[in-house]
Design a protein around this motif. Structure first.
Motif, PDB file in Angstrom:
ATOM      1  N   GLY A  18      -5.569 -34.264 -42.920  1.00 22.98           N
ATOM      2  CA  GLY A  18      -5.421 -32.931 -43.493  1.00 22.98           C
ATOM      3  C   GLY A  18      -4.870 -31.936 -42.504  1.00 22.98           C
ATOM      4  N   ARG A  19      -5.622 -31.664 -41.449  1.00 25.74           N
ATOM      5  CA  ARG A  19      -5.191 -30.649 -40.492  1.00 25.74           C
ATOM      6  C   ARG A  19      -3.919 -31.073 -39.750  1.00 25.74           C
ATOM      7  N   THR A  20      -3.880 -32.317 -39.302  1.00 21.26           N
ATOM      8  CA  THR A  20      -2.694 -32.785 -38.574  1.00 21.26           C
ATOM      9  C   THR A  20      -1.456 -32.719 -39.464  1.00 21.26           C
ATOM     10  N   GLN A  21      -1.589 -33.132 -40.719  1.00 25.70           N
ATOM     11  CA  GLN A  21      -0.441 -33.103 -41.622  1.00 25.70           C
ATOM     12  C   GLN A  21      -0.012 -31.656 -41.908  1.00 25.70           C
ATOM     13  N   GLU A  22      -0.966 -30.749 -41.966  1.00 25.95           N
ATOM     14  CA  GLU A  22      -0.647 -29.334 -42.152  1.00 25.95           C
ATOM     15  C   GLU A  22       0.156 -28.814 -40.958  1.00 25.95           C
ATOM     16  N   LEU A  23      -0.231 -29.232 -39.767  1.00 24.56           N
ATOM     17  CA  LEU A  23       0.496 -28.828 -38.564  1.00 24.56           C
ATOM     18  C   LEU A  23       1.919 -29.390 -38.557  1.00 24.56           C
ATOM     19  N   ILE A  24       2.058 -30.655 -38.933  1.00 26.56           N
ATOM     20  CA  ILE A  24       3.391 -31.267 -38.984  1.00 26.56           C
ATOM     21  C   ILE A  24       4.276 -30.490 -39.964  1.00 26.56           C
ATOM     22  N   TYR A  25       3.702 -30.121 -41.098  1.00 24.46           N
ATOM     23  CA  TYR A  25       4.426 -29.346 -42.113  1.00 24.46           C
ATOM     24  C   TYR A  25       4.916 -28.021 -41.531  1.00 24.46           C
ATOM     25  N   GLU A  26       4.024 -27.326 -40.820  1.00 28.95           N
ATOM     26  CA  GLU A  26       4.385 -26.042 -40.211  1.00 28.95           C
ATOM     27  C   GLU A  26       5.432 -26.228 -39.112  1.00 28.95           C
ATOM     28  N   GLY A 113     -10.943 -33.153 -33.513  1.00 31.00           N
ATOM     29  CA  GLY A 113     -10.644 -31.748 -33.564  1.00 31.00           C
ATOM     30  C   GLY A 113     -11.541 -30.855 -32.734  1.00 31.00           C
ATOM     31  N   MET A 114     -12.772 -31.310 -32.448  1.00 25.99           N
ATOM     32  CA  MET A 114     -13.695 -30.506 -31.644  1.00 25.99           C
ATOM     33  C   MET A 114     -13.871 -31.072 -30.236  1.00 25.99           C
ATOM     34  N   CYS A 115     -13.017 -32.064 -29.901  1.00 27.45           N
ATOM     35  CA  CYS A 115     -12.965 -32.625 -28.536  1.00 27.45           C
ATOM     36  C   CYS A 115     -14.227 -33.379 -28.143  1.00 27.45           C
ATOM     37  N   GLU A 116     -14.958 -33.882 -29.114  1.00 28.55           N
ATOM     38  CA  GLU A 116     -16.195 -34.593 -28.805  1.00 28.55           C
ATOM     39  C   GLU A 116     -15.994 -36.094 -28.617  1.00 28.55           C
ATOM     40  N   ALA A 117     -14.870 -36.606 -29.048  1.00 30.92           N
ATOM     41  CA  ALA A 117     -14.599 -38.041 -28.918  1.00 30.92           C
ATOM     42  C   ALA A 117     -13.106 -38.262 -29.088  1.00 30.92           C
ATOM     43  N   GLY A 118     -12.684 -39.513 -28.889  1.00 33.23           N
ATOM     44  CA  GLY A 118     -11.305 -39.868 -29.170  1.00 33.23           C
ATOM     45  C   GLY A 118     -10.347 -39.628 -28.012  1.00 33.23           C
ATOM     46  N   ARG A 119      -9.065 -39.824 -28.319  1.00 35.69           N
ATOM     47  CA  ARG A 119      -8.016 -39.750 -27.295  1.00 35.69           C
ATOM     48  C   ARG A 119      -7.821 -38.340 -26.735  1.00 35.69           C
ATOM     49  N   ILE A 120      -8.206 -37.327 -27.504  1.00 32.25           N
ATOM     50  CA  ILE A 120      -7.995 -35.955 -27.045  1.00 32.25           C
ATOM     51  C   ILE A 120      -8.671 -35.705 -25.705  1.00 32.25           C
ATOM     52  N   GLY A 139      -8.782 -25.210 -35.431  1.00 27.17           N
ATOM     53  CA  GLY A 139      -9.893 -25.460 -36.345  1.00 27.17           C
ATOM     54  C   GLY A 139     -11.184 -24.906 -35.782  1.00 27.17           C
ATOM     55  N   TYR A 140     -12.161 -24.805 -36.638  1.00 34.20           N
ATOM     56  CA  TYR A 140     -13.472 -24.293 -36.247  1.00 34.20           C
ATOM     57  C   TYR A 140     -14.093 -25.196 -35.191  1.00 34.20           C
ATOM     58  N   GLU A 174      -6.772 -18.937 -35.856  1.00 36.13           N
ATOM     59  CA  GLU A 174      -7.687 -18.888 -37.001  1.00 36.13           C
ATOM     60  C   GLU A 174      -6.900 -19.139 -38.289  1.00 36.13           C
ATOM     61  N   GLY A 175      -7.609 -19.469 -39.342  1.00 35.59           N
ATOM     62  CA  GLY A 175      -6.979 -19.531 -40.653  1.00 35.59           C
ATOM     63  C   GLY A 175      -6.545 -20.904 -41.111  1.00 35.59           C
ATOM     64  N   TYR A 176      -6.844 -21.950 -40.330  1.00 29.25           N
ATOM     65  CA  TYR A 176      -6.439 -23.290 -40.743  1.00 29.25           C
ATOM     66  C   TYR A 176      -7.554 -24.083 -41.425  1.00 29.25           C
ATOM     67  N   SER A 177      -8.705 -23.472 -41.640  1.00 31.05           N
ATOM     68  CA  SER A 177      -9.824 -24.221 -42.223  1.00 31.05           C
ATOM     69  C   SER A 177      -9.492 -24.696 -43.629  1.00 31.05           C
ATOM     70  N   GLY A 178      -9.886 -25.919 -43.932  1.00 34.14           N
ATOM     71  CA  GLY A 178      -9.659 -26.459 -45.267  1.00 34.14           C
ATOM     72  C   GLY A 178     -10.853 -26.288 -46.187  1.00 34.14           C
ATOM     73  N   HIS A 179     -11.916 -25.649 -45.689  1.00 35.26           N
ATOM     74  CA  HIS A 179     -13.121 -25.484 -46.500  1.00 35.26           C
ATOM     75  C   HIS A 179     -13.030 -24.232 -47.370  1.00 35.26           C
ATOM     76  N   ALA A 180     -13.813 -24.227 -48.439  1.00 37.28           N
ATOM     77  CA  ALA A 180     -13.936 -23.004 -49.239  1.00 37.28           C
ATOM     78  C   ALA A 180     -14.584 -21.918 -48.389  1.00 37.28           C
ATOM     79  N   ASP A 181     -14.199 -20.668 -48.630  1.00 43.52           N
ATOM     80  CA  ASP A 181     -14.803 -19.569 -47.883  1.00 43.52           C
ATOM     81  C   ASP A 181     -16.093 -19.126 -48.578  1.00 43.52           C
ATOM     82  N   ARG A 182     -16.681 -18.055 -48.073  1.00 41.09           N
ATOM     83  CA  ARG A 182     -17.955 -17.574 -48.607  1.00 41.09           C
ATOM     84  C   ARG A 182     -17.860 -17.304 -50.107  1.00 41.09           C
ATOM     85  N   ASN A 183     -16.819 -16.589 -50.520  1.00 46.21           N
ATOM     86  CA  ASN A 183     -16.680 -16.264 -51.940  1.00 46.21           C
ATOM     87  C   ASN A 183     -16.513 -17.511 -52.797  1.00 46.21           C
ATOM     88  N   GLY A 184     -15.781 -18.480 -52.269  1.00 51.43           N
ATOM     89  CA  GLY A 184     -15.584 -19.722 -53.009  1.00 51.43           C
ATOM     90  C   GLY A 184     -16.883 -20.486 -53.196  1.00 51.43           C
TER      91      GLY A 184
END
Length: 237
Positions: A18-26, A113-120, A139-140, A174-184
């Motif tokens: 999701g996030r990576t593909q969004e970045l590629i798109y941008e 995405g939060m740097c807790e594991a993986g190649r990052i 991301g958050y 900021e602004g890349y979150s894929g989650h619903a916001d408070r109102n949602g």
């Protein structure tokens, strides 16, 4: 462009799906219509270094029919929004390791995405100490994660047993979150035809969860339980 001018590397910790593909798109749009940045971008390759992100991107490619009109129009016009000449996907561990020996400016997108594991974490070990490089968060970053500590300005971190000084430039978009916001989320709760017997708020920071609980109570008449620590609850029958 500034990082490339310094001769540094841009490291982007990103969620693989999701996030990576969004970045590629941008980035596809930026590389094709970058205006004042077009010339600088020509020499900068974008490396997606995540096996899961690579597979997920292939799934996105195969399902273009389910995307929005903007995406479909790009495809019909002959522009693949998830591909451009400077985009490369690493396929092996050796290719991933080689990214950190390359001297030319580049962008590395890698998980987690939060740097807790993986190649990052390997890429951060090689580039956090470089004053010419940059780390861009898209991301958050949850409390207690390496990503959160870097955003908050920690001066040193320990990676693979080594203490690394943080000299790279740290940015947070900021602004890349894929989650619903408070109102949602409140609208979702208010729209439930049969309210649940119990509603628990478990994800997020305390102040935000408490505010969300108040919003749900006002809009839906439910009184969620805000979970603050590891806890047990008896749901009865």
């Amino acid at each position: 462009a500034e990082t490339a001018e310094r001769g540094g590397t841009i490291v982007i910790p990103s969620f693989a799906v999701g996030r990576t593909q969004e970045l590629i798109y941008e980035l596809n749009d930026l590389y094709e219509n970058g205006g004042e940045f077009s010339e600088a971008l020509k020499s900068i390759c974008v490396y997606v270094d995540s096996p899961m992100a690579t597979i997920a991107t292939e799934v996105f490619h195969k399902n273009a029919r389910v995307f929005d009109e903007e995406y479909k129009q790009k495809v019909l016009a002959g522009d693949d929004p998830l591909d451009f000449p400077n985009l490369k996907f690493t396929k092996t561990t050796e290719e991933s390791m080689a990214l950190n020996t390359m001297k030319e400016p580049k962008i590395i997108i890698s998980a987690s995405g939060m740097c807790e594991a993986g190649r990052i974490r390997h890429h951060l070990k090689h580039h956090l100490w470089e004053p010419n490089s940059s780390v861009v968060f898209v991301g958050y970053q949850a409390e207690g994660t390496l990503g959160r500590r870097l955003i908050e300005g920690v001066k040193t971190v320990k990676l693979f047993g080594d203490e690394i000084y943080v000299n790279a430039h740290i940015y947070s978009l900021e602004g890349y979150s894929g989650h619903a916001d408070r109102n949602g989320l409140i609208a979702w709760a208010a729209g439930l035809r049969k309210p649940p017997a119990h509603l628990f708020l478990v994800h997020g920071e305390l102040e935000a969860k408490q505010a969300l609980a108040r919003g749900i109570a006002d809009a839906a008449g439910m009184h969620p339980t805000v979970v603050t620590e590891i806890a047990e609850f008896d749901l009865g029958n």
